[in-house]
Enzyme design. Structure first.
Site, PDB file in Angstrom:
ATOM      1  N   GLY A 187       2.979  -4.302   9.008  1.00  0.00           N
ATOM      2  CA  GLY A 187       2.911  -2.849   9.146  1.00  0.00           C
ATOM      3  C   GLY A 187       1.692  -2.206   8.531  1.00  0.00           C
ATOM      4  O   GLY A 187       1.782  -1.132   7.938  1.00  0.00           O
TER       5      GLY A 187
ATOM      6  N   SER B 289      -2.562  -1.214   9.345  1.00  0.00           N
ATOM      7  CA  SER B 289      -3.701  -1.217  10.282  1.00  0.00           C
ATOM      8  C   SER B 289      -4.865  -1.979   9.667  1.00  0.00           C
ATOM      9  O   SER B 289      -5.891  -2.188  10.313  1.00  0.00           O
ATOM     10  CB  SER B 289      -4.124   0.230  10.581  1.00  0.00           C
ATOM     11  OG  SER B 289      -4.545   0.853   9.350  1.00  0.00           O
TER      12      SER B 289
ATOM     13  N   GLN C  84       0.853  -1.204   0.000  1.00  0.00           N
ATOM     14  CA  GLN C  84       0.000   0.000   0.000  1.00  0.00           C
ATOM     15  C   GLN C  84       0.884   1.248   0.000  1.00  0.00           C
ATOM     16  O   GLN C  84       0.388   2.360  -0.054  1.00  0.00           O
ATOM     17  CB  GLN C  84      -0.902   0.010   1.242  1.00  0.00           C
ATOM     18  CG  GLN C  84      -1.819  -1.202   1.339  1.00  0.00           C
ATOM     19  CD  GLN C  84      -2.517  -1.265   2.684  1.00  0.00           C
ATOM     20  OE1 GLN C  84      -3.559  -0.619   2.901  1.00  0.00           O
ATOM     21  NE2 GLN C  84      -1.955  -2.023   3.594  1.00  0.00           N
ATOM     22  N   ASN C  85       2.191   1.021   0.081  1.00  0.00           N
ATOM     23  CA  ASN C  85       3.134   2.142   0.203  1.00  0.00           C
ATOM     24  C   ASN C  85       3.517   2.678  -1.174  1.00  0.00           C
ATOM     25  O   ASN C  85       3.504   1.959  -2.157  1.00  0.00           O
ATOM     26  CB  ASN C  85       4.393   1.698   0.956  1.00  0.00           C
ATOM     27  CG  ASN C  85       4.052   1.194   2.351  1.00  0.00           C
ATOM     28  OD1 ASN C  85       2.981   1.502   2.876  1.00  0.00           O
ATOM     29  ND2 ASN C  85       4.913   0.378   2.924  1.00  0.00           N
ATOM     30  N   ILE C  86       3.857   3.967  -1.200  1.00  0.00           N
ATOM     31  CA  ILE C  86       4.188   4.646  -2.473  1.00  0.00           C
ATOM     32  C   ILE C  86       5.665   5.047  -2.514  1.00  0.00           C
ATOM     33  O   ILE C  86       6.093   5.762  -3.389  1.00  0.00           O
ATOM     34  CB  ILE C  86       3.297   5.905  -2.631  1.00  0.00           C
ATOM     35  CG1 ILE C  86       3.522   6.890  -1.461  1.00  0.00           C
ATOM     36  CG2 ILE C  86       1.831   5.529  -2.763  1.00  0.00           C
ATOM     37  CD1 ILE C  86       2.797   8.216  -1.634  1.00  0.00           C
ATOM     38  N   ASP C  87       6.440   4.543  -1.509  1.00  0.00           N
ATOM     39  CA  ASP C  87       7.814   5.046  -1.328  1.00  0.00           C
ATOM     40  C   ASP C  87       8.881   4.276  -2.104  1.00  0.00           C
ATOM     41  O   ASP C  87      10.052   4.636  -2.079  1.00  0.00           O
ATOM     42  CB  ASP C  87       8.159   5.058   0.177  1.00  0.00           C
ATOM     43  CG  ASP C  87       7.942   3.680   0.831  1.00  0.00           C
ATOM     44  OD1 ASP C  87       7.509   3.636   1.999  1.00  0.00           O
ATOM     45  OD2 ASP C  87       8.182   2.648   0.162  1.00  0.00           O
TER      46      ASP C  87
ATOM     47  N   CYS D  66      -1.013  14.468 -15.265  1.00  0.00           N
ATOM     48  CA  CYS D  66      -1.992  15.558 -15.347  1.00  0.00           C
ATOM     49  C   CYS D  66      -3.377  14.958 -15.126  1.00  0.00           C
ATOM     50  O   CYS D  66      -3.712  13.921 -15.716  1.00  0.00           O
ATOM     51  CB  CYS D  66      -1.917  16.186 -16.750  1.00  0.00           C
ATOM     52  SG  CYS D  66      -3.307  17.280 -17.055  1.00  0.00           S
TER      53      CYS D  66
ATOM     54  N   HIS E 255      -1.442   1.247  -4.316  1.00  0.00           N
ATOM     55  CA  HIS E 255      -1.821   2.653  -4.111  1.00  0.00           C
ATOM     56  C   HIS E 255      -0.928   3.585  -4.907  1.00  0.00           C
ATOM     57  O   HIS E 255      -0.824   4.773  -4.601  1.00  0.00           O
ATOM     58  CB  HIS E 255      -1.777   3.011  -2.611  1.00  0.00           C
ATOM     59  CG  HIS E 255      -2.882   2.370  -1.846  1.00  0.00           C
ATOM     60  ND1 HIS E 255      -2.969   2.387  -0.477  1.00  0.00           N
ATOM     61  CD2 HIS E 255      -3.953   1.660  -2.259  1.00  0.00           C
ATOM     62  CE1 HIS E 255      -4.053   1.732  -0.081  1.00  0.00           C
ATOM     63  NE2 HIS E 255      -4.662   1.266  -1.141  1.00  0.00           N
TER      64      HIS E 255
ATOM     65  N   CYS F  14      -5.306  15.545 -18.967  1.00  0.00           N
ATOM     66  CA  CYS F  14      -4.899  14.855 -20.216  1.00  0.00           C
ATOM     67  C   CYS F  14      -3.975  13.682 -19.947  1.00  0.00           C
ATOM     68  O   CYS F  14      -3.518  13.014 -20.863  1.00  0.00           O
ATOM     69  CB  CYS F  14      -4.212  15.859 -21.156  1.00  0.00           C
ATOM     70  SG  CYS F  14      -2.588  16.385 -20.559  1.00  0.00           S
TER      71      CYS F  14
HETATM   72  N1  APR Z   1       6.540  -2.021  13.006  1.00  0.00           N
HETATM   73  C1  APR Z   1       5.312  -2.596  13.071  1.00  0.00           C
HETATM   74  N2  APR Z   1       4.157  -1.888  12.966  1.00  0.00           N
HETATM   75  C2  APR Z   1       4.273  -0.548  12.797  1.00  0.00           C
HETATM   76  C3  APR Z   1       5.522   0.113  12.744  1.00  0.00           C
HETATM   77  C4  APR Z   1       6.688  -0.685  12.853  1.00  0.00           C
HETATM   78  N3  APR Z   1       7.919  -0.162  12.795  1.00  0.00           N
HETATM   79  N4  APR Z   1       5.288   1.457  12.579  1.00  0.00           N
HETATM   80  C5  APR Z   1       3.939   1.605  12.531  1.00  0.00           C
HETATM   81  N5  APR Z   1       3.344   0.416  12.665  1.00  0.00           N
HETATM   82  C6  APR Z   1       1.911   0.101  12.581  1.00  0.00           C
HETATM   83  C7  APR Z   1       0.996   1.172  13.112  1.00  0.00           C
HETATM   84  O1  APR Z   1       0.745   0.950  14.494  1.00  0.00           O
HETATM   85  C8  APR Z   1      -0.267   0.940  12.281  1.00  0.00           C
HETATM   86  O2  APR Z   1      -1.119  -0.033  12.885  1.00  0.00           O
HETATM   87  O3  APR Z   1       1.627   0.042  11.196  1.00  0.00           O
HETATM   88  C9  APR Z   1       0.259   0.378  10.975  1.00  0.00           C
HETATM   89  C10 APR Z   1       0.205   1.391   9.852  1.00  0.00           C
HETATM   90  O4  APR Z   1      -1.160   1.620   9.603  1.00  0.00           O
HETATM   91  P1  APR Z   1      -1.603   2.886   8.729  1.00  0.00           P
HETATM   92  O5  APR Z   1      -0.905   4.084   9.193  1.00  0.00           O
HETATM   93  O6  APR Z   1      -3.110   2.877   8.700  1.00  0.00           O
HETATM   94  O7  APR Z   1      -1.033   2.566   7.290  1.00  0.00           O
HETATM   95  P2  APR Z   1      -1.639   1.608   6.203  1.00  0.00           P
HETATM   96  O8  APR Z   1      -2.293   0.418   6.804  1.00  0.00           O
HETATM   97  O9  APR Z   1      -0.596   1.385   5.185  1.00  0.00           O
HETATM   98  O10 APR Z   1      -2.777   2.551   5.554  1.00  0.00           O
HETATM   99  C11 APR Z   1      -3.387   2.115   4.382  1.00  0.00           C
HETATM  100  O11 APR Z   1      -4.425   4.286   4.117  1.00  0.00           O
HETATM  101  O12 APR Z   1      -4.325   6.551   4.136  1.00  0.00           O
HETATM  102  C12 APR Z   1      -4.304   5.456   3.317  1.00  0.00           C
HETATM  103  O13 APR Z   1      -3.308   5.337   1.209  1.00  0.00           O
HETATM  104  C13 APR Z   1      -3.005   5.360   2.566  1.00  0.00           C
HETATM  105  O14 APR Z   1      -1.825   3.352   1.913  1.00  0.00           O
HETATM  106  C14 APR Z   1      -2.429   4.017   3.011  1.00  0.00           C
HETATM  107  C15 APR Z   1      -3.660   3.278   3.480  1.00  0.00           C
END
Ligand code: APR
Length: 264
Positions: free
Chosen positions: A200, A202, A108-111, A134, A126, A137
């Site tokens: 990592g 939620s 889900q990461n964009i990095d 753009c 994502h 277009c």
């Molecule tokens: N190790 C383990 N867990 C971690 C760590 C770590 N070092 N750092 C953070 N976390 C946990 C946090 O406690 C949280 O439960 O990782 C989870 C990250 O959850 P989110 O911040 O909700 O990220 P994510 O699940 O990727 O969100 C999904 O939501 O906002 C949109 O597009 C965005 O891709 C993102 C999507």
């Protein structure tokens, strides 16, 4: 590392054995795997959505009404994103691919830190922060072109050279569809997976959070590594509430130990 080893030894052994004996294991990652690279997550402590309201800064209709707001946030968080380096968690997942244990990383990461750590088969459901388009277009721009435009076009965010409409990163905002191929490919992989390692996330944003349900429906097993509880913890075979940067390398280490025992 020692702390994790003591507390979670049995769980790490179980996760390693599930992965080693799997045939179609995949990984689903979220922002939590990149926090140890200095990139804040969204909903964890100090997450991005604590500072920037997603309905204003992370939503496509808000973007189209006022792109400047989004670019105000983007210019604050982008430097961190661009200079971040992979952490031991990313390298551990790249090694799982090299060992032939996992078929793909769905992120889900964009990095792009999975790719920088050496993962090859990565599905960015994502999108990515390193490609820009753009909104009208669909002309595409590189990061360097955008950085040059941001210097020149101070007000309102960068606009398209061709049609003057606003430009945005190819990262999926709330209200936008996921990239089609990545969406359907990740659903197919999740359906086929006998083991899904979730690291990592939620698991609170659809449709990414449905992917583990595809695996469960086909009697696949979940391994969850997250420092906070998730809604799927009770459905997982293994749940480890610790840092991915500490746990994932221990799982790889245990897999290698088991492989040596298997060969002996
Ligand atoms: N190790 C383990 N867990 C971690 C760590 C770590 N070092 N750092 C953070 N976390 C946990 C946090 O406690 C949280 O439960 O990782 C989870 C990250 O959850 P989110 O911040 O909700 O990220 P994510 O699940 O990727 O969100 C999904 O939501 O906002 C949109 O597009 C965005 O891709 C993102 C999507």
């Amino acid at each position: 590392m020692k702390v994790v080893r003591l507390i979670e030894k049995k769980k790490i052994q179980k996760a390693a054995s599930l992965l080693l004996n799997s045939k179609e294991a995949i990984v689903l990652t979220g922002a939590g795997v990149s926090t140890e690279s200095g990139i804040p997550d969204f909903r964890g402590e100090g997450g991005i959505w604590e500072k920037y309201k997603p309905e204003i800064y992370g939503n496509i209709s808000a973007f189209l009404k006022n792109p400047a707001k989004f670019w105000e946030m983007a210019q604050k968080i982008a430097p961190n994103l661009f200079k971040a380096k992979p952490n031991p968690g990313h390298y551990a997942l790249a090694e799982l691919e090299k060992l032939g244990i996992i078929k793909a990383v769905i992120t889900q990461n964009i990095d792009e830190l999975h790719q920088k750590a050496g993962s090859i088969i990565v599905y960015e459901i994502h999108g990515s922060v390193n490609r820009f388009n753009c909104v009208a277009c669909n002309a595409s721009y590189t990061k360097e072109q955008i950085l040059r435009k941001l210097k020149k076009e101070k007000k309102g965010g960068p606009s398209c050279e061709y049609c003057a409409a606003p430009l945005k990163p190819s990262a999926v905002l709330f209200g936008e569809p996921l990239p089609r191929f990545e969406k359907f490919q990740s659903q197919a992989l999740a359906q086929k997976a006998d083991v899904m390692l979730i690291a990592g996330s939620s698991l609170s944003v659809a449709p990414a959070c449905y992917l583990p349900l595809y695996t469960l429906r086909e009697n696949g097993k979940l391994i969850i590594v997250n420092d906070q509880p998730t809604d799927l913890d009770d459905k997982a075979e293994v749940v480890i509430h610790h840092k991915t940067g500490a746990v994932l390398p221990l799982i790889v280490e245990e897999i290698k130990r088991l492989q040596i025992l298997q060969k002996a």
